[in-house]
Design a protein around this motif. Structure first.
Motif, PDB file in Angstrom:
ATOM      1  N   PRO A 215     111.396 -80.065 -23.710  1.00  0.00           N
ATOM      2  CA  PRO A 215     110.054 -79.688 -22.930  1.00  0.00           C
ATOM      3  C   PRO A 215     108.690 -79.592 -24.046  1.00  0.00           C
ATOM      4  O   PRO A 215     109.261 -79.224 -24.780  1.00  0.00           O
ATOM      5  CB  PRO A 215     109.909 -79.281 -21.858  1.00  0.00           C
ATOM      6  CG  PRO A 215     111.142 -78.569 -21.817  1.00  0.00           C
ATOM      7  CD  PRO A 215     111.928 -78.984 -22.569  1.00  0.00           C
ATOM      8  N   VAL A 216     107.829 -80.599 -24.089  1.00  0.00           N
ATOM      9  CA  VAL A 216     106.693 -80.259 -24.716  1.00  0.00           C
ATOM     10  C   VAL A 216     106.075 -78.621 -24.505  1.00  0.00           C
ATOM     11  O   VAL A 216     105.923 -78.583 -23.263  1.00  0.00           O
ATOM     12  CB  VAL A 216     105.544 -81.606 -24.262  1.00  0.00           C
ATOM     13  CG1 VAL A 216     105.275 -81.344 -25.274  1.00  0.00           C
ATOM     14  CG2 VAL A 216     106.505 -82.710 -25.148  1.00  0.00           C
ATOM     15  N   PHE A 217     105.698 -78.221 -25.508  1.00  0.00           N
ATOM     16  CA  PHE A 217     105.074 -76.731 -25.138  1.00  0.00           C
ATOM     17  C   PHE A 217     103.766 -76.687 -25.205  1.00  0.00           C
ATOM     18  O   PHE A 217     103.374 -77.088 -27.081  1.00  0.00           O
ATOM     19  CB  PHE A 217     105.995 -75.589 -26.128  1.00  0.00           C
ATOM     20  CG  PHE A 217     105.543 -73.931 -26.021  1.00  0.00           C
ATOM     21  CD1 PHE A 217     105.307 -74.018 -24.309  1.00  0.00           C
ATOM     22  CD2 PHE A 217     104.727 -73.883 -26.714  1.00  0.00           C
ATOM     23  CE1 PHE A 217     104.837 -72.100 -24.884  1.00  0.00           C
ATOM     24  CE2 PHE A 217     103.784 -73.241 -26.568  1.00  0.00           C
ATOM     25  CZ  PHE A 217     104.072 -71.754 -25.800  1.00  0.00           C
ATOM     26  N   GLY A 218     103.480 -76.499 -24.122  1.00  0.00           N
ATOM     27  CA  GLY A 218     100.650 -76.761 -24.545  1.00  0.00           C
ATOM     28  C   GLY A 218     100.735 -75.367 -25.038  1.00  0.00           C
ATOM     29  O   GLY A 218      99.210 -75.335 -24.693  1.00  0.00           O
ATOM     30  N   HIS A 219     101.314 -74.274 -24.752  1.00  0.00           N
ATOM     31  CA  HIS A 219     101.268 -72.762 -25.467  1.00  0.00           C
ATOM     32  C   HIS A 219      99.872 -71.962 -23.850  1.00  0.00           C
ATOM     33  O   HIS A 219      99.121 -71.352 -24.300  1.00  0.00           O
ATOM     34  CB  HIS A 219      99.545 -73.003 -26.572  1.00  0.00           C
ATOM     35  CG  HIS A 219     100.212 -73.374 -27.674  1.00  0.00           C
ATOM     36  ND1 HIS A 219     100.506 -72.677 -28.603  1.00  0.00           N
ATOM     37  CD2 HIS A 219      99.576 -74.475 -28.540  1.00  0.00           C
ATOM     38  CE1 HIS A 219     100.830 -73.271 -29.624  1.00  0.00           C
ATOM     39  NE2 HIS A 219     100.093 -74.536 -29.919  1.00  0.00           N
ATOM     40  N   SER A 220     101.229 -72.848 -23.199  1.00  0.00           N
ATOM     41  CA  SER A 220     100.930 -72.130 -21.856  1.00  0.00           C
ATOM     42  C   SER A 220     102.080 -71.477 -21.662  1.00  0.00           C
ATOM     43  O   SER A 220     103.612 -72.228 -21.607  1.00  0.00           O
ATOM     44  CB  SER A 220     100.220 -73.122 -21.032  1.00  0.00           C
ATOM     45  OG  SER A 220     100.885 -74.170 -21.487  1.00  0.00           O
ATOM     46  N   PHE A 221     102.645 -70.220 -19.955  1.00  0.00           N
ATOM     47  CA  PHE A 221     103.078 -69.372 -20.044  1.00  0.00           C
ATOM     48  C   PHE A 221     104.095 -71.027 -19.529  1.00  0.00           C
ATOM     49  O   PHE A 221     103.704 -71.547 -18.234  1.00  0.00           O
ATOM     50  CB  PHE A 221     103.096 -68.974 -19.232  1.00  0.00           C
ATOM     51  CG  PHE A 221     104.358 -68.266 -18.014  1.00  0.00           C
ATOM     52  CD1 PHE A 221     105.111 -67.180 -19.356  1.00  0.00           C
ATOM     53  CD2 PHE A 221     104.314 -68.258 -17.156  1.00  0.00           C
ATOM     54  CE1 PHE A 221     106.685 -66.335 -18.406  1.00  0.00           C
ATOM     55  CE2 PHE A 221     105.809 -67.381 -16.814  1.00  0.00           C
ATOM     56  CZ  PHE A 221     105.964 -66.710 -17.467  1.00  0.00           C
ATOM     57  N   ASP A 222     105.487 -70.688 -19.605  1.00  0.00           N
ATOM     58  CA  ASP A 222     106.475 -71.744 -18.297  1.00  0.00           C
ATOM     59  C   ASP A 222     108.228 -70.989 -18.343  1.00  0.00           C
ATOM     60  O   ASP A 222     107.988 -70.508 -19.661  1.00  0.00           O
ATOM     61  CB  ASP A 222     106.611 -73.048 -18.827  1.00  0.00           C
ATOM     62  CG  ASP A 222     107.385 -73.102 -20.457  1.00  0.00           C
ATOM     63  OD1 ASP A 222     108.530 -73.167 -20.362  1.00  0.00           O
ATOM     64  OD2 ASP A 222     106.766 -73.897 -20.851  1.00  0.00           O
ATOM     65  N   ARG A 223     108.540 -71.258 -17.281  1.00  0.00           N
ATOM     66  CA  ARG A 223     109.547 -70.536 -17.481  1.00  0.00           C
ATOM     67  C   ARG A 223     110.845 -70.328 -18.066  1.00  0.00           C
ATOM     68  O   ARG A 223     111.826 -69.606 -18.312  1.00  0.00           O
ATOM     69  CB  ARG A 223     109.952 -70.289 -16.080  1.00  0.00           C
ATOM     70  CG  ARG A 223     109.271 -70.149 -14.470  1.00  0.00           C
ATOM     71  CD  ARG A 223     110.149 -69.793 -13.233  1.00  0.00           C
ATOM     72  NE  ARG A 223     111.155 -69.302 -13.434  1.00  0.00           N
ATOM     73  CZ  ARG A 223     111.977 -69.038 -11.962  1.00  0.00           C
ATOM     74  NH1 ARG A 223     111.580 -69.829 -10.846  1.00  0.00           N
ATOM     75  NH2 ARG A 223     113.110 -68.248 -12.323  1.00  0.00           N
ATOM     76  N   LEU A 224     111.512 -71.723 -18.226  1.00  0.00           N
ATOM     77  CA  LEU A 224     111.935 -72.409 -19.178  1.00  0.00           C
ATOM     78  C   LEU A 224     111.727 -71.305 -20.528  1.00  0.00           C
ATOM     79  O   LEU A 224     113.017 -71.182 -21.145  1.00  0.00           O
ATOM     80  CB  LEU A 224     112.077 -74.185 -18.817  1.00  0.00           C
ATOM     81  CG  LEU A 224     113.087 -74.412 -19.976  1.00  0.00           C
ATOM     82  CD1 LEU A 224     114.753 -73.735 -19.514  1.00  0.00           C
ATOM     83  CD2 LEU A 224     113.250 -75.511 -20.512  1.00  0.00           C
ATOM     84  N   THR A 225     111.118 -71.426 -20.463  1.00  0.00           N
ATOM     85  CA  THR A 225     110.421 -71.221 -22.069  1.00  0.00           C
ATOM     86  C   THR A 225     110.873 -69.995 -21.953  1.00  0.00           C
ATOM     87  O   THR A 225     111.298 -69.102 -23.464  1.00  0.00           O
ATOM     88  CB  THR A 225     108.986 -71.344 -23.052  1.00  0.00           C
ATOM     89  OG1 THR A 225     108.785 -72.644 -23.078  1.00  0.00           O
ATOM     90  CG2 THR A 225     109.092 -70.753 -24.401  1.00  0.00           C
ATOM     91  N   TYR A 226     110.460 -68.599 -21.465  1.00  0.00           N
ATOM     92  CA  TYR A 226     110.501 -67.539 -21.500  1.00  0.00           C
ATOM     93  C   TYR A 226     111.726 -67.204 -21.433  1.00  0.00           C
ATOM     94  O   TYR A 226     112.570 -66.483 -21.214  1.00  0.00           O
ATOM     95  CB  TYR A 226     109.864 -67.507 -19.855  1.00  0.00           C
ATOM     96  CG  TYR A 226     110.281 -65.248 -19.667  1.00  0.00           C
ATOM     97  CD1 TYR A 226     109.416 -64.529 -20.694  1.00  0.00           C
ATOM     98  CD2 TYR A 226     110.702 -64.991 -18.854  1.00  0.00           C
ATOM     99  CE1 TYR A 226     109.675 -62.967 -20.161  1.00  0.00           C
ATOM    100  CE2 TYR A 226     111.243 -63.769 -18.444  1.00  0.00           C
ATOM    101  CZ  TYR A 226     110.940 -63.315 -19.383  1.00  0.00           C
ATOM    102  OH  TYR A 226     111.123 -62.045 -18.754  1.00  0.00           O
ATOM    103  N   ALA A 227     113.044 -68.013 -20.375  1.00  0.00           N
ATOM    104  CA  ALA A 227     113.932 -68.225 -20.213  1.00  0.00           C
ATOM    105  C   ALA A 227     115.362 -67.681 -21.138  1.00  0.00           C
ATOM    106  O   ALA A 227     115.471 -67.195 -21.889  1.00  0.00           O
ATOM    107  CB  ALA A 227     115.263 -69.440 -19.522  1.00  0.00           C
ATOM    108  N   LEU A 228     114.219 -68.918 -22.482  1.00  0.00           N
ATOM    109  CA  LEU A 228     115.172 -68.676 -23.598  1.00  0.00           C
ATOM    110  C   LEU A 228     114.689 -67.866 -24.793  1.00  0.00           C
ATOM    111  O   LEU A 228     115.583 -67.660 -25.434  1.00  0.00           O
ATOM    112  CB  LEU A 228     114.689 -70.444 -24.496  1.00  0.00           C
ATOM    113  CG  LEU A 228     115.413 -71.802 -23.644  1.00  0.00           C
ATOM    114  CD1 LEU A 228     114.370 -72.819 -24.234  1.00  0.00           C
ATOM    115  CD2 LEU A 228     117.222 -71.919 -23.765  1.00  0.00           C
ATOM    116  N   SER A 229     113.658 -67.254 -24.615  1.00  0.00           N
ATOM    117  CA  SER A 229     113.207 -66.537 -24.940  1.00  0.00           C
ATOM    118  C   SER A 229     114.172 -65.350 -24.989  1.00  0.00           C
ATOM    119  O   SER A 229     113.639 -64.292 -26.436  1.00  0.00           O
ATOM    120  CB  SER A 229     111.421 -66.426 -24.995  1.00  0.00           C
ATOM    121  OG  SER A 229     111.607 -65.277 -24.218  1.00  0.00           O
TER     122      SER A 229
END
Length: 604
Positions: A215-229
């Motif tokens: 998915p596209v990351f738009g410099h805003s918080f999303d749960r998937l990006t946080y989970a991967l981090s």
């Protein structure tokens, strides 16, 4: 006649018991075993054991019983096999299902693994890690399955999440997850889907890859990006940086740097804090996505295990020659569509200590003007083994520069992809450098835009380069109507031109053999010509990185597009296994796309 019990005295009782058991008190000073020994019980008290000495009739029965035991069926072959045998069989099964020519799919592979797990406990122990090591969920949901579990959507994802949450042992095995791409390309992923995938990622503590879903990351918080981090063992990640409304608004009032505020910078940097094992990173700008220079530098410094890096489509204000000099030591580097990278930056980069570790280098659409920049790269990068150059204009020798052959050279280079769209002196200089011995280790050369066949001529001759499947492709039929001498990057047309040069070379005889006998010519044999150089160690190829593709190089659309999975035609229903004796109930399943994993190492 009634039974009358006999009266035994204590002495007679004692003597009769000593006839049954003889006890020898242990001798503590003896060197023999100190355990008490009993003589064998007489035959009237024995349970299938022969008395001493045994009778002949009993001995024959005992021997026949031993013969019956010896004729029992032997244990299964795999009962005493080491685990490596099981792993080898399972590995070959995976290769059978994953190869390009296979008519199978991921559902068929999982079905076969489940069947093996039901054989016995040994197979179950061997199959279970393989079953959950790579979890690929492809294509549409089964209507019967949705009705059975009373779920409206994402049935398989929810069932998998429930299994991994309830059985933590199975979740430990998961290393790779592929979730279905059911939205058309270019559309944003729903927040509900992102949250579901994020919960699945959080259930896998040892996750290394999330493939097929970027998915596209738009410099805003999303749960998937946080989970991967939070996944400390993650080995590869693809960043697709999209637009942000706040950054776009600032760009109208000020010039970079400073378009990203401190909160956005800190959020992006902290997402990399736990990725000590990350070895492959892709950074791609989607629709003018912004990632400023300082963010590039600080992000790469937070990844100690980084070995493979791809940077594509960023503006010159985000990535330029100065940013290039700050790259860490890498094994593979791909620079694509970067306006800020020039021939000067590449020449300076070849002098840095971090560039000496590079083994694979790809320069895609950087518009390098001078051949000296390429010569410096190949000469100074002592570990370089694969080199890719794709651009429209031909890099030329600068005015006033002295030319000595070989112009470009590399001692360890083994593979070259050379694709210059507009004709110029670049192909000629490369061909002369090869003839002058500038590439002693070169074994493979791919040149889709070999306009005059100069590069084909310095390679090993081939009898046929066109593929049998080319005649059925639309691009090949369209090329029949176009000018065959026009420059092109289409592989179908490139193979057609190369085959035409081979056939034209055959028309001219290379030399003639005349057989005479007693002054009379008996036979004249003309040896057909060929296209290439006899004795050359270089193989000339025009195959694509992606099977069936018209483009030679793999690109981001091959990685992120989901149109084939959304609208799959002629998918797999298990029909290839219709000859199975159990019938349709065994092999049939919902029609699904034949997904083949895309290895990110193909980009380098």
């Amino acid at each position: 006649m009634g039974f009358r019990p006999q009266r035994f005295s204590l002495a007679s009782s004692k003597s009769s018991m000593t006839g049954l058991f003889e006890y020898t008190p242990p001798s503590y000073r003896s060197s023999v075993s100190s355990r008490p020994s009993f003589t064998s019980i007489p035959s009237m008290y024995s349970i299938g054991l022969p008395s001493s000495p045994p009778s002949s009739s009993y001995n024959s029965g005992f021997i026949s019983q031993q013969k019956l035991r010896s004729t029992a069926p032997p244990p299964p072959v795999f009962q005493y096999s080491p685990p490596e045998i099981y792993d080898c069989i399972l590995r070959q099964l995976t290769i059978f299902h994953d190869r390009v020519t296979s008519m199978s799919c991921e559902t068929c592979r999982l079905r076969d693994l489940c069947a093996l797990a039901l054989v016995d406990r040994r197979w179950d122990r061997a199959v279970r890690p393989q079953l959950y090591h790579r979890v690929h969920i492809v294509g549409n949901e089964s209507p019967l399955q949705a009705k059975k579990f009373r779920l409206k959507s994402d049935v398989r994802l929810k069932l998998l999440r429930r299994t991994l949450r309830e059985r933590r042992v199975l979740a430990q095995h998961v290393r790779e997850i592929k979730v279905p791409r059911l939205q058309p390309d270019g559309e944003l992923v729903e927040e509900q889907t992102l949250s579901l995938v994020a919960s699945l990622v959080m259930a896998c503590p040892n996750l290394e890859k999330l493939v097929g879903f970027y998915p596209v990351f738009g410099h805003s918080f999303d749960r998937l990006t946080y989970a991967l981090s939070t996944r400390a063992r993650l080995k590869e990640h693809v960043w697709i940086i999209g637009e942000n409304s706040e950054i776009t608004e600032r760009s109208r009032k000020q010039v970079p740097p400073g378009l990203m505020d401190l909160e956005q910078v800190d959020r992006f940097l902290h997402l990399h804090d736990a990725w000590d094992s990350l070895s492959t990173l892709f950074l791609f700008s989607h629709k003018q996505g912004v990632l400023e220079r300082d963010v590039f530098v600080q992000t790469l410094r937070r990844l100690p295990s980084l070995q493979h890096l791809c940077i594509s489509n960023f503006d010159m204000d985000d990535f330029d020659d100065v940013t290039l000099q700050t790259l860490p030591p890498l094994q593979s580097l791909r620079l694509q569509d970067l306006e800020g990278v020039t021939f000067w930056g590449l020449s300076e980069f070849s002098r840095t200590s971090s560039s000496q570790c590079i083994q694979q280098l790809s320069l895609i659409h950087l518009d390098i003007k001078y051949l000296s920049a390429i010569s410096n790269l190949l000469l100074r990068l002592s570990s370089l083994q694969r080199f890719t150059l794709v651009q429209e204009s031909s890099p030329e020798v600068g005015a006033g520069e002295l030319v000595f052959q070989p112009v470009i050279a590399s001692q360890r280079l083994q593979y070259v992809h050379w694709d210059i769209l507009v004709p110029g002196s670049a192909n000629e200089n490369l061909a002369k450098s090869i003839r002058a011995g500038g590439f002693p280790s070169l074994r493979t050369l791919r040149a889709p835009s070999d306009h005059d066949g100069l590069l084909q001529m310095v390679c090993r001759p081939r009898a046929q380069i066109i593929l049998p499947s080319d005649k059925y492709s639309k691009a090949y039929r369209a090329s029949n109507e176009s000018n065959p001498d026009s420059p092109t990057q289409t592989l179908f047309t490139a193979r057609k031109q190369a085959q035409r040069r081979i056939e034209e070379a055959r028309k001219a005889a290379t030399f003639t053999i005349i057989i005479e006998e007693d002054g009379t010519v008996q036979e004249v044999i003309d040896i057909e010509g060929f296209m290439g150089t006899i004795g050359s160690k270089i193989s000339y190829t025009l195959d694509s990185d992606v099977a069936g593709s018209d483009n030679a190089l793999i690109d981001f659309p091959d990685l992120v597009e989901g149109s084939k999975e959304v609208a799959s035609r002629d998918g797999c229903t298990g029909l290839w296994n219709a000859s199975h004796h159990t019938g349709k109930k065994w092999w049939n399943h919902t029609e699904r796309y034949r997904y083949r994993p895309v290895d990110l190492q193909r980009f380098f």
